[in-house]
Design a protein around this motif. Structure first.
Motif, PDB file in Angstrom:
ATOM      1  N   ARG A  68      -6.874   9.776   2.528  1.00 60.13           N
ATOM      2  CA  ARG A  68      -7.760   8.724   3.039  1.00 60.13           C
ATOM      3  C   ARG A  68      -7.015   7.384   3.118  1.00 60.13           C
ATOM      4  NH1 ARG A  68     -11.550  11.685  -0.148  1.00 60.13           N
ATOM      5  NH2 ARG A  68     -11.067  10.427  -1.996  1.00 60.13           N
ATOM      6  N   ARG A  69      -6.234   7.087   2.091  1.00 60.53           N
ATOM      7  CA  ARG A  69      -5.466   5.847   2.082  1.00 60.53           C
ATOM      8  C   ARG A  69      -4.428   5.832   3.209  1.00 60.53           C
ATOM      9  NH1 ARG A  69      -3.509   5.287  -4.041  1.00 60.53           N
ATOM     10  NH2 ARG A  69      -2.394   3.469  -3.177  1.00 60.53           N
ATOM     11  N   LEU A  70      -3.818   6.976   3.445  1.00 56.17           N
ATOM     12  CA  LEU A  70      -2.845   7.065   4.534  1.00 56.17           C
ATOM     13  C   LEU A  70      -3.498   6.795   5.881  1.00 56.17           C
ATOM     14  CD1 LEU A  70      -0.395  10.056   3.922  1.00 56.17           C
ATOM     15  CD2 LEU A  70       0.204   7.686   4.472  1.00 56.17           C
ATOM     16  N   GLY A  71      -4.701   7.317   6.057  1.00 57.84           N
ATOM     17  CA  GLY A  71      -5.431   7.064   7.294  1.00 57.84           C
ATOM     18  C   GLY A  71      -5.641   5.578   7.522  1.00 57.84           C
ATOM     19  N   ASP A  72      -5.985   4.849   6.449  1.00 58.26           N
ATOM     20  CA  ASP A  72      -6.178   3.398   6.548  1.00 58.26           C
ATOM     21  C   ASP A  72      -4.860   2.692   6.857  1.00 58.26           C
ATOM     22  OD1 ASP A  72      -8.859   3.711   5.976  1.00 58.26           O
ATOM     23  OD2 ASP A  72      -8.621   3.311   3.820  1.00 58.26           O
ATOM     24  N   ILE A  73      -3.781   3.170   6.244  1.00 56.13           N
ATOM     25  CA  ILE A  73      -2.461   2.566   6.470  1.00 56.13           C
ATOM     26  C   ILE A  73      -2.039   2.724   7.924  1.00 56.13           C
ATOM     27  CG2 ILE A  73       0.008   2.844   5.975  1.00 56.13           C
ATOM     28  CD1 ILE A  73      -0.827   3.436   3.045  1.00 56.13           C
ATOM     29  N   TYR A  74      -2.241   3.911   8.476  1.00 58.80           N
ATOM     30  CA  TYR A  74      -1.880   4.135   9.879  1.00 58.80           C
ATOM     31  C   TYR A  74      -2.723   3.263  10.813  1.00 58.80           C
ATOM     32  CZ  TYR A  74       1.365   8.013   9.124  1.00 58.80           C
ATOM     33  OH  TYR A  74       2.458   8.768   8.772  1.00 58.80           O
ATOM     34  N   SER A  75      -3.964   3.016  10.447  1.00 57.22           N
ATOM     35  CA  SER A  75      -4.801   2.123  11.256  1.00 57.22           C
ATOM     36  C   SER A  75      -4.251   0.703  11.231  1.00 57.22           C
ATOM     37  CB  SER A  75      -6.244   2.135  10.726  1.00 57.22           C
ATOM     38  OG  SER A  75      -6.860   3.383  10.945  1.00 57.22           O
TER      39      SER A  75
ATOM     40  N   MET B  90       6.364   2.643  10.134  1.00 57.93           N
ATOM     41  CA  MET B  90       5.942   3.946  10.633  1.00 57.93           C
ATOM     42  C   MET B  90       6.761   5.057   9.984  1.00 57.93           C
ATOM     43  SD  MET B  90       5.538   3.017  14.689  1.00 57.93           S
ATOM     44  CE  MET B  90       5.384   4.745  15.135  1.00 57.93           C
ATOM     45  N   ALA B  91       8.068   4.822   9.853  1.00 55.72           N
ATOM     46  CA  ALA B  91       8.947   5.821   9.238  1.00 55.72           C
ATOM     47  C   ALA B  91       8.608   6.012   7.765  1.00 55.72           C
ATOM     48  CB  ALA B  91      10.405   5.398   9.394  1.00 55.72           C
ATOM     49  N   GLU B  92       8.351   4.909   7.061  1.00 52.56           N
ATOM     50  CA  GLU B  92       7.985   5.000   5.647  1.00 52.56           C
ATOM     51  C   GLU B  92       6.663   5.742   5.471  1.00 52.56           C
ATOM     52  OE1 GLU B  92       8.122   1.189   3.679  1.00 52.56           O
ATOM     53  OE2 GLU B  92       9.918   0.622   4.802  1.00 52.56           O
TER      54      GLU B  92
ATOM     55  N   GLN C 237       0.830  -1.206   0.000  1.00 54.53           N
ATOM     56  CA  GLN C 237       0.000   0.000   0.000  1.00 54.53           C
ATOM     57  C   GLN C 237       0.865   1.258   0.000  1.00 54.53           C
ATOM     58  OE1 GLN C 237      -2.653  -0.297   3.349  1.00 54.53           O
ATOM     59  NE2 GLN C 237      -3.697  -2.088   2.549  1.00 54.53           N
ATOM     60  N   LEU C 238       1.940   1.229   0.790  1.00 49.01           N
ATOM     61  CA  LEU C 238       2.839   2.380   0.844  1.00 49.01           C
ATOM     62  C   LEU C 238       3.537   2.602  -0.489  1.00 49.01           C
ATOM     63  CD1 LEU C 238       4.418   1.842   4.384  1.00 49.01           C
ATOM     64  CD2 LEU C 238       3.007   3.790   3.692  1.00 49.01           C
ATOM     65  N   GLN C 239       3.983   1.523  -1.098  1.00 53.12           N
ATOM     66  CA  GLN C 239       4.658   1.633  -2.386  1.00 53.12           C
ATOM     67  C   GLN C 239       3.709   2.162  -3.457  1.00 53.12           C
ATOM     68  OE1 GLN C 239       6.378  -2.027  -3.793  1.00 53.12           O
ATOM     69  NE2 GLN C 239       7.330  -1.083  -5.586  1.00 53.12           N
ATOM     70  N   SER C 240       2.484   1.632  -3.457  1.00 50.67           N
ATOM     71  CA  SER C 240       1.486   2.075  -4.424  1.00 50.67           C
ATOM     72  C   SER C 240       1.160   3.554  -4.240  1.00 50.67           C
ATOM     73  CB  SER C 240       0.208   1.240  -4.283  1.00 50.67           C
ATOM     74  OG  SER C 240      -0.827   1.744  -5.088  1.00 50.67           O
ATOM     75  N   LEU C 241       0.999   3.969  -2.988  1.00 45.49           N
ATOM     76  CA  LEU C 241       0.663   5.372  -2.704  1.00 45.49           C
ATOM     77  C   LEU C 241       1.816   6.286  -3.095  1.00 45.49           C
ATOM     78  CD1 LEU C 241      -1.269   7.424  -1.575  1.00 45.49           C
ATOM     79  CD2 LEU C 241      -0.437   6.897   0.730  1.00 45.49           C
TER      80      LEU C 241
ATOM     81  N   ASP D  25      -7.565  11.511  -2.081  1.00 40.99           N
ATOM     82  CA  ASP D  25      -7.646  10.062  -1.971  1.00 40.99           C
ATOM     83  C   ASP D  25      -6.432   9.514  -1.218  1.00 40.99           C
ATOM     84  OD1 ASP D  25      -8.838   7.413  -2.807  1.00 40.99           O
ATOM     85  OD2 ASP D  25      -6.893   7.239  -3.805  1.00 40.99           O
ATOM     86  N   GLY D  26      -5.275  10.124  -1.455  1.00 42.78           N
ATOM     87  CA  GLY D  26      -4.068   9.696  -0.766  1.00 42.78           C
ATOM     88  C   GLY D  26      -4.154   9.890   0.739  1.00 42.78           C
TER      89      GLY D  26
END
Length: 240
Positions: free
Chosen positions: A47-54, A157-159, A24-28, A44-45
């Motif tokens: 929102r995606r980041l919010g999901d990644i942090y969850s 977390m750093a990425e 997900q991080l690579q795609s974003l 959209d990014g």
């Protein structure tokens, strides 16, 4: 109340989650660095980041991850990442305020345009605000450099933090191109009516987009706070 965490073998699902988050991080990262990226891309990014942090929070709260994060060698990396997270939180907070100001400036620009008044002062105000946002990134770029020595969860977390910085910086760059002085510097009364209508539609779309960015950063800010609270709880509750 403090408690002892027990070691546990790493289950297969968290390992799968790590791979999923990495993807997900690579795609974003690829999406937001694209030359064709737009404000909608950045909304959209966020929102995606919010999901990644969850997802990262769920990973860090597994028993095995908690033990790993509290180990002596890892603890220093965790605490360093906590310090860097404060810088990003401050940035998100500043971006929320800037988006609010930008939205108000666009609304003033719309009113001036509809009244047939000169809009150069509103455009200059918009440009000043965007420039202020961009200066924030130059100021904090050195403060968020990672040492790359943490556990896999800390690395994720750093990425995520670095991509957050990149996304917000790209957002400010895109916003700077939305209102350009040459095309807005003349008084609106000198434009043909069709031109004015077109510009009104552009500004209304921009106002809506900035509102979406404001909501996205607010969501991201809450996710960052929650991650930070969870990590602090893990560190404070562990007894070696």
């Amino acid at each position: 109340m403090a408690y002892h965490l027990r070691s546990a073998s790493t289950p297969s699902r968290p390992r799968s989650n790590k791979t999923e988050v990495e993807q997900q991080l690579q795609s974003l990262s690829t999406t937001i660095s694209s030359p064709s990226a737009t404000i909608d891309t950045m909304c959209d990014g966020l929102r995606r980041l919010g999901d990644i942090y969850s997802c990262i929070e769920k990973m860090m709260c597994t028993p095995s991850s908690q033990v790993s994060l509290c180990e002596t060698l890892q603890r220093a990396a965790v605490e360093a990442e906590l310090g860097r997270s404060l810088v990003v939180l401050d940035l998100c907070n500043g971006m929320r305020d800037s988006f609010m100001e930008l939205k108000l400036t666009v609304q003033e620009l719309l009113l001036a345009l509809r009244r047939g008044e000169g809009v150069s002062s509103q455009v200059k105000a918009y440009v000043r605000l965007v420039n202020k946002v961009q200066k924030q990134f130059k100021k904090i770029s050195k403060e968020t450099t990672s040492d790359k020595n943490g556990s896999r969860v800390v690395m994720l977390m750093a990425e995520a933090r670095e991509i957050t910085m990149s996304l917000l910086e790209s957002t400010s760059s895109i916003l700077s191109k939305q209102v350009e002085m040459p095309k807005w510097s003349l008084a609106s009364k000198t434009f043909h009516r069709t031109k004015v209508v077109c510009q009104e539609e552009q500004l209304q779309a921009l106002e809506h987009s900035i509102g979406d960015l404001e909501s996205g950063v607010e969501l991201l800010y809450r996710r960052l706070i929650q991650n930070r609270v969870s990590l602090l709880n893990i560190l404070s509750s562990y007894i070696p």
